[in-house]
Enzyme design. Structure first.
Site, mmCIF file in Angstrom:
data_model
loop_
_atom_site.group_PDB
_atom_site.id
_atom_site.type_symbol
_atom_site.label_atom_id
_atom_site.label_comp_id
_atom_site.label_asym_id
_atom_site.label_seq_id
_atom_site.Cartn_x
_atom_site.Cartn_y
_atom_site.Cartn_z
ATOM 1 N N TYR A 180 3.248 2.084 13.565
ATOM 2 C CA TYR A 180 3.682 3.098 12.603
ATOM 3 C C TYR A 180 3.093 4.468 12.944
ATOM 4 O O TYR A 180 1.931 4.608 13.314
ATOM 5 C CB TYR A 180 3.349 2.703 11.163
ATOM 6 C CG TYR A 180 1.917 2.321 10.875
ATOM 7 C CD1 TYR A 180 1.050 3.201 10.242
ATOM 8 C CD2 TYR A 180 1.435 1.058 11.215
ATOM 9 C CE1 TYR A 180 -0.264 2.854 9.962
ATOM 10 C CE2 TYR A 180 0.129 0.698 10.936
ATOM 11 C CZ TYR A 180 -0.714 1.594 10.305
ATOM 12 O OH TYR A 180 -2.017 1.249 10.038
ATOM 13 N N HIS A 200 0.839 -1.196 0.000
ATOM 14 C CA HIS A 200 0.000 0.000 0.000
ATOM 15 C C HIS A 200 0.877 1.251 0.000
ATOM 16 O O HIS A 200 1.764 1.385 0.852
ATOM 17 C CB HIS A 200 -0.896 0.034 1.242
ATOM 18 C CG HIS A 200 -1.710 -1.206 1.442
ATOM 19 N ND1 HIS A 200 -2.228 -1.577 2.682
ATOM 20 C CD2 HIS A 200 -2.109 -2.179 0.577
ATOM 21 C CE1 HIS A 200 -2.893 -2.709 2.556
ATOM 22 N NE2 HIS A 200 -2.841 -3.091 1.297
#
Length: 483
Positions: A131, A68
Site C-alpha cells: 500500500y 483501521h
C-alpha cells in the site's frame, strides 16, 4: 498475455474506487504498473501524492488485519497471492457504516480515502499486500486513527474464513463496535491571518458550516518569520491552507521599515507557505489585490485574471511577488480582490461614524471599482475549495455597478438616514496633498468576475451587501480618522 485495460469503478463508499490494473505475463512471469500517475489521473483517480510504500507479508492463509481508519489516503494492492478486502466508512456523513468487500489479486487495486476503515484477510499462503500512503507515520498522526471490530454485527462482513480460525492480533480482536466509534471529521483547513477582516469572516463561516479548521494567531504563526513555524505543523494533516494574512498598510509600506515588513509578509512569508503546501501536496488559497495592477486600463474595461501585473506601490509590488510564488505550485487558488469591507476598521464603518457625528467628509472620486464584503469573499473561497474548481487565478469582488469611493460614501450616508450631499468629491492628489508619504493607488480597480462565475459562484450585488452590512453594524464611539 495481458489483462484488461486500466479502468476505475466507483463503489457505494464515496471516494473508494476499484482499479483494474493491466498485468502482462509470459513464461517468465508477469509485470504490472502498480502506480502510474499519468495514466491513473487520466482515468479519474485523485492525485493523492504518495510519499511512502509499505508491504505486509503474510505467510499463512487466513491472516486477518483491521479494521483501521487512518488520517491519510491509501492505494492498496497485492504483489503476490490474493486477499479478501473489506472497507467500512468511518467518516462523518450519511455513508457512515457503509461497507464494501472485494477480492484483490495482482490485477486489482483499491484507492482508500482518508477516514475509511481498511481490513483484509489472506486467501493464499505467502501473500504480499502492498500500500502507498500520502503521509508519514508520526505520534501525532496515530492519535487520529480510528478502529472498528472485525466481527461488528452492524456491518456484518462475510469473511470467507471464520474469524475464529484466523490469525488476528489481540488488539484487532478487541476493537470497538460501530455504535461506539466516533465518526471521523474531515481534515481541517489551516487559516492564516484569522484576526483580519477576511480571517474573521472565514472562521465565522467555517464554524457556521461545521467545517473543521485551525486558526493560529500571530503568536503561533507569524508570516514574517517562516523559520519559527515551517517545521511546527504536520502539514499533510490539513485539507488545505487559506492565507488571509497580509501587510495591508499601503502608505506605511512606502517607509523604510514598512517596506521591509511588506516584503517579509507579502512575499517571503507567502513563498514559505507555498513551499510547505507544495511539499504536503495540499491546496493553497492565497488572497491578493487589485494593487498588483497599475489601474491604467481605460475606464470602460475590467482587469482579467490573465492580465500582466504592473504594481505602482511597494505594497502592490510585494503582493505581486507573493503571487509569483503561489502560481509556481500546482495546487493553488490565487484570488484577487478589491476594497475589502468586513469586521474591524474599514471605509464603510468610518463613513457611518462620520455620518452619525455630523462630519461632512471629502472622499476621492477618481478611483473606480467595486467593494468586496468579507463575508462574500469567504463564501467564494470556500466554494472554490468545496467544488473542486480548476486551480488557477480568480477575481472576486461583489457584483453590481462600478462606483467610486465618493459614490460609496454617499450611499452609506443615504442608507443611514443622512444627507449624501454632505459628502463632497475630491481627487486622490488633492486628498494626499499635505501628506509626505503615501502610496499611489490604481485609478481603475474593476475586476472581471467571469472566471469565478464560470466556477459556479455568483457574487452578490454590492448594493444589497452594503444594506445587509449596515443593518448588522454597530456604531462605535471614539475618535475617527476621517482619511
Amino acid at each position: 498475455m495481458s489483462s484488461n485495460e486500466l479502468t476505475i469503478t466507483t463503489t457505494s463508499i464515496p471516494g473508494l474506487v476499484v482499479v483494474e490494473l493491466p498485468v502482462h505475463g509470459d513464461n517468465r512471469g508477469w509485470f504490472k504498473e502498480n502506480w502510474q500517475r499519468e495514466k491513473m489521473l487520466a482515468a479519474g483517480l485523485p492525485d493523492f501524492g504518495p510519499v511512502q510504500n509499505n508491504i505486509s507479508f503474510n505467510g499463512r492463509r487466513g491472516t486477518t488485519r483491521g479494521i483501521h481508519a487512518e488520517p491519510w489516503d491509501k492505494f492498496v494492492s497485492v504483489a503476490t497471492g490474493s486477499i479478501f478486502g473489506a472497507w467500512v466508512d468511518l467518516r462523518q456523513g450519511e455513508s457512515f457504516g457503509a461497507s464494501v468487500t472485494i477480492e484483490l489479486s495482482p490485477s486489482r487495486a483499491v484507492f482508500v480515502p482518508r477516514g475509511v476503515g481498511n481490513a483484509f484477510q489472506t486467501l493464499e499462503e505467502n501473500t504480499a499486500y502492498t500500500y502507498l500512503v500520502n503521509d508519514h507515520w508520526s505520534p501525532e498522526a496515530q492519535s487520529e486513527y480510528s478502529f472498528l471490530n472485525l466481527a461488528d454485527e452492524a456491518v456484518d462482513i462475510n469473511w470467507p474464513i471464520s474469524l475464529d480460525e484466523c490469525e488476528l492480533s489481540d488488539k484487532d480482536r478487541h476493537h470497538p463496535r460501530l455504535a461506539d466509534v466516533a465518526p471521523i471529521a474531515p481534515a481541517p483547513y489551516l487559516v492564516v491571518g484569522s484576526g483580519g477582516q477576511l480571517g474573521r469572516a472565514l472562521t465565522d463561516l467555517l464554524k457556521e458550516r461545521g467545517i473543521p479548521f485551525h486558526a493560529p494567531d500571530r503568536r503561533e504563526l507569524d508570516l514574517s518569520d517562516p523559520e519559527s513555524w515551517k517545521e511546527s505543523y504536520r502539514w499533510r494533516g490539513y485539507r488545505g491552507i487559506i492565507n488571509a494574512s497580509a501587510m495591508t498598510a499601503v502608505d506605511a509600506a512606502e517607509t523604510p521599515d514598512g517596506r521591509a515588513q511588506a516584503w517579509k509578509v507579502n512575499a517571503s512569508g507567502v513563498s514559505a507557505l507555498a513551499d510547505v503546501a507544495r511539499e504536503a501536496g495540499i491546496p493553497l488559497v492565497h488572497v491578493s489585490t487589485d494593487y498588483v495592477f497599475d489601474g491604467q486600463k481605460p475606464q470602460d474595461q475590467m482587469y482579467m485574471p490573465e492580465d500582466s501585473v504592473a504594481p505602482l506601490s511597494v505594497y502592490g509590488q510585494s503582493k505581486a511577488a507573493g503571487e509569483m510564488a503561489v502560481r509556481a505550485i500546482p495546487r493553488h487558488y490565487l484570488v484577487r480582490t478589491s476594497w475589502v469591507i468586513g469586521e474591524g476598521k474599514n471605509f464603510v464603518g468610518i463613513m457611518r461614524q462620520l455620518a452619525e457625528r455630523g462630519v461632512a467628509p471629502k472622499v476621492v472620486a477618481d478611483q473606480r471599482g467595486r467593494p468586496t464584503f468579507a463575508a462574500e469573499l469567504a463564501e467564494g473561497i470556500l466554494h472554490l475549495l468545496a467544488s473542486g474548481a480548476e486551480y488557477g487565478v480568480y477575481h472576486l469582488s461583489n457584483s453590481g455597478p462600478v462606483i467610486t469611493w465618493h459614490e460609496l460614501a454617499r450611499e452609506v450616508f443615504r442608507l443611514t438616514g443622512h444627507d449624501p450631499e454632505s459628502v463632497s468629491p475630491t481627487s486622490t492628489a488633492e486628498y494626499f496633498a499635505t501628506t509626505s508619504v503615501w502610496a499611489p493607488r490604481p485609478s481603475n480597480s474593476v475586476l472581471d468576475l467571469t472566471a469565478i462565475e464560470k466556477a459556479g459562484f455568483t457574487p452578490k450585488d454590492h448594493r444589497e451587501a452594503l444594506r445587509e452590512y449596515l443593518d448588522g453594524l454597530e456604531v462605535v464611539s471614539g475618535p475617527v480618522d476621517a482619511a
